[in-house]
Write a protein that holds these residues in place. Sequence first.
Motif, mmCIF file in Angstrom:
data_model
loop_
_atom_site.group_PDB
_atom_site.id
_atom_site.type_symbol
_atom_site.label_atom_id
_atom_site.label_comp_id
_atom_site.label_asym_id
_atom_site.label_seq_id
_atom_site.Cartn_x
_atom_site.Cartn_y
_atom_site.Cartn_z
ATOM 1 N N VAL A 1 -25.934 -38.514 -40.913
ATOM 2 C CA VAL A 1 -26.261 -39.183 -40.502
ATOM 3 C C VAL A 1 -27.640 -39.114 -40.853
ATOM 4 N N MET A 2 -27.849 -38.608 -42.188
ATOM 5 C CA MET A 2 -28.958 -39.036 -42.138
ATOM 6 C C MET A 2 -28.735 -39.776 -43.412
ATOM 7 N N ASP A 3 -27.640 -39.936 -44.371
ATOM 8 C CA ASP A 3 -27.048 -40.749 -44.990
ATOM 9 C C ASP A 3 -27.870 -42.704 -44.736
ATOM 10 N N LEU B 1 -37.695 -38.634 -42.752
ATOM 11 C CA LEU B 1 -37.527 -38.872 -44.076
ATOM 12 C C LEU B 1 -36.917 -37.579 -45.107
ATOM 13 N N ALA B 2 -36.000 -36.753 -44.775
ATOM 14 C CA ALA B 2 -35.913 -36.150 -45.969
ATOM 15 C C ALA B 2 -35.540 -36.642 -46.955
ATOM 16 N N GLN B 3 -36.573 -35.250 -47.084
ATOM 17 C CA GLN B 3 -37.554 -34.989 -48.851
ATOM 18 C C GLN B 3 -36.868 -33.933 -49.321
ATOM 19 N N CYS B 4 -35.444 -33.554 -49.470
ATOM 20 C CA CYS B 4 -35.188 -33.186 -50.036
ATOM 21 C C CYS B 4 -33.688 -33.456 -50.674
ATOM 22 N N GLY B 5 -33.361 -34.717 -49.714
ATOM 23 C CA GLY B 5 -32.438 -35.590 -50.199
ATOM 24 C C GLY B 5 -30.733 -34.471 -49.338
ATOM 25 N N GLY B 6 -30.926 -33.739 -48.632
ATOM 26 C CA GLY B 6 -29.493 -33.600 -48.150
ATOM 27 C C GLY B 6 -29.667 -32.128 -48.405
ATOM 28 N N GLY B 7 -31.054 -31.360 -48.860
ATOM 29 C CA GLY B 7 -30.221 -29.740 -49.266
ATOM 30 C C GLY B 7 -30.600 -29.227 -48.487
ATOM 31 N N CYS B 8 -30.716 -28.937 -47.212
ATOM 32 C CA CYS B 8 -30.612 -28.598 -46.467
ATOM 33 C C CYS B 8 -32.039 -27.680 -46.536
ATOM 34 N N THR B 9 -33.008 -27.232 -47.019
ATOM 35 C CA THR B 9 -34.332 -26.973 -47.778
ATOM 36 C C THR B 9 -35.516 -27.348 -46.898
ATOM 37 N N CYS B 10 -35.654 -28.591 -46.363
ATOM 38 C CA CYS B 10 -37.171 -29.396 -46.052
ATOM 39 C C CYS B 10 -37.670 -29.398 -44.358
ATOM 40 N N SER B 11 -36.437 -29.414 -43.901
ATOM 41 C CA SER B 11 -36.442 -29.998 -42.396
ATOM 42 C C SER B 11 -36.805 -31.062 -41.524
ATOM 43 N N THR B 12 -37.156 -32.071 -42.979
ATOM 44 C CA THR B 12 -38.257 -33.161 -42.781
ATOM 45 C C THR B 12 -36.917 -34.320 -42.493
ATOM 46 N N CYS B 13 -36.185 -33.794 -41.918
ATOM 47 C CA CYS B 13 -34.699 -34.962 -41.570
ATOM 48 C C CYS B 13 -34.252 -34.788 -40.324
ATOM 49 N N HIS B 14 -35.108 -33.131 -39.156
ATOM 50 C CA HIS B 14 -34.505 -32.018 -37.878
ATOM 51 C C HIS B 14 -34.931 -33.681 -36.938
ATOM 52 N N ARG C 1 -31.313 -30.265 -34.818
ATOM 53 C CA ARG C 1 -29.633 -30.411 -35.529
ATOM 54 C C ARG C 1 -30.996 -31.016 -37.232
ATOM 55 N N LEU C 2 -30.542 -30.722 -38.320
ATOM 56 C CA LEU C 2 -30.784 -31.664 -39.606
ATOM 57 C C LEU C 2 -29.892 -32.489 -39.612
ATOM 58 N N SER C 3 -29.836 -33.569 -39.943
ATOM 59 C CA SER C 3 -29.510 -34.645 -39.707
ATOM 60 C C SER C 3 -28.930 -34.884 -40.787
ATOM 61 N N CYS C 4 -28.914 -34.072 -42.136
ATOM 62 C CA CYS C 4 -28.348 -34.468 -43.073
ATOM 63 C C CYS C 4 -27.182 -33.499 -43.342
ATOM 64 N N GLN C 5 -26.576 -32.429 -42.439
ATOM 65 C CA GLN C 5 -26.144 -31.314 -42.130
ATOM 66 C C GLN C 5 -24.601 -32.131 -41.017
HETATM 67 FE FE1 FES Z 1 -33.750 -31.982 -46.566
HETATM 68 FE FE2 FES Z 1 -32.469 -32.683 -44.452
HETATM 69 S S1 FES Z 1 -33.009 -34.056 -45.883
HETATM 70 S S2 FES Z 1 -33.198 -30.644 -44.845
#
Ligand code: FES
Length: 111
Positions: free
Chosen positions: A27-29, A40-53, A86-90
């Motif tokens: 969903v983040m993509d 925002l997805a600041q970590c690019g989908g690495g599941c470390t930032c939560s800006t894709c909440h 959820r984290l949209s990157c996940q």
């Molecule tokens: Fe950083 Fe999802 S993009 S946790």
Amino acid sequence: MEREIRVVFVHSNGRRECHLGRDGESVMDVALDNGVPGILAQCGGGCTCSTCHCYVDQSWYAKCGEMHPDEVDILSFTPNRRSNSRLSCQISLTRPLDGICIYTIDESDKE
Ligand code: FES
């Protein structure tokens, strides 16, 4: 492969936008590819930032599958967490998620 899985983003002001994703994309993509505000997805989908909440519409939440323990950990420190967070990157898109409804979170609410 053609983009064919619809993702509906709903903003806090009620505005909705629908974009298409591919099987296996997150969903983040889809949000990043289309400049969807609030993800925002600041970590690019690495599941470390939560800006894709985001919040997943309750009727879709169970279809998104189980959370990885890393996602559970990140969300436990995330402000404004709700039962449908959820984290949209996940969230990996699959055909059964066609039409999924995602509520974005204003940046001002993430502080
Ligand atoms: Fe950083 Fe999802 S993009 S946790």
